[in-house]
Enzyme design. Sequence first.
Site, PDB file in Angstrom:
ATOM      1  N   THR A 151      -6.650  -1.840  -2.601  1.00 54.80           N
ATOM      2  CA  THR A 151      -7.559  -1.940  -3.764  1.00 54.80           C
ATOM      3  C   THR A 151      -7.504  -0.715  -4.675  1.00 54.80           C
ATOM      4  OG1 THR A 151      -9.418  -0.987  -2.544  1.00 54.80           O
ATOM      5  CG2 THR A 151      -9.177  -3.384  -2.461  1.00 54.80           C
ATOM      6  N   ASP A 208      -3.972   7.732   1.845  1.00 52.40           N
ATOM      7  CA  ASP A 208      -2.763   8.306   2.470  1.00 52.40           C
ATOM      8  C   ASP A 208      -2.746   9.817   2.285  1.00 52.40           C
ATOM      9  OD1 ASP A 208       0.752   7.215   2.191  1.00 52.40           O
ATOM     10  OD2 ASP A 208      -0.351   8.219   3.789  1.00 52.40           O
TER      11      ASP A 208
END
Length: 180
Positions: free
Chosen positions: A133, A38
Site C-alpha cells: 500500500t 523495508d
Amino acid sequence: MSTGQPVLTLVQGDITLQSADAIVNAANSSLLGGGGVDGAIHRRGGPAILEECRALRASLARAGNPLGRGLPTGQAVATTAGRLDAQWVIHTVGPVHSTTDDRSPLLASCYRESLRVADELGARTVAFPAISTGAYRWPVDDAARIAVTTVRATETAVEEIRFVLFDGRAYEVFATHLGG
Ligand code: APR
C-alpha cells in the site's frame, strides 16, 4: 493452548518498534532493502538482516529460481530480526498495483505464505504491515480487504496476527474490515 483461530489485532505505529516473534517486511524481490517498511527494518534491525538476505539470494539463485535471482512476488522467506525486538523477520514481496490485471491473488499469497513460514518457525505472534500500500500503490481499502479475508481463511498455529499501520487512515480502514 491455541483455540485454533488467531486473534487479529490492530496497532497504529512503527512496525520496527513492535515486540513479536516475527515481523513481516514489505520487501522487494532483490531482498537488498529499500524504503518504507523495508528501509526501516534494515535501519533499526542492523546489518545482520542484510547479511542473511544476501545468503538467501545466493541460495535462491542456486536453487534454479526461474528468475535466476531474487524472491518471486507473493513468496516469503525468513531471516534473523537482528536488533529488532523479534526473533525473525519474514520478508515477503508484494505485487505492484495494476489497473489492467488483477494481482489480488499475489497479495493474498504474501499473507498466506508469511503465515506458512511463521508456522515453520513456530512463531506465535506475527506483525504485518499493510503490504503493497506504499510504493507499490495498492489502494488501502482493497489491500485491507485482501489481508483480513486471507488471514481469516488461512489455517495457522499463529495465535496473534497484528496489523501495524503507520497512519491513522490505514488504521481506520483496517479497523473497518476487521469489524466487518
Ligand atoms: N511501520 C509500519 N508501516 C510502515 C512503516 C513502518 N515503519 N513505514 C511505512 N509503512 C507503511 C506505508 O505507509 C504503507 O502503508 O507500510 C505500507 C507499505 O509501504 P511500503 O513500505 O512502501 O511497501 P510496499 O508498498 O509494499 O512497497 C515495497 O518499497 O520500500 C520499498 O524495498 C521496498 O521495493 C519495495 C517497495
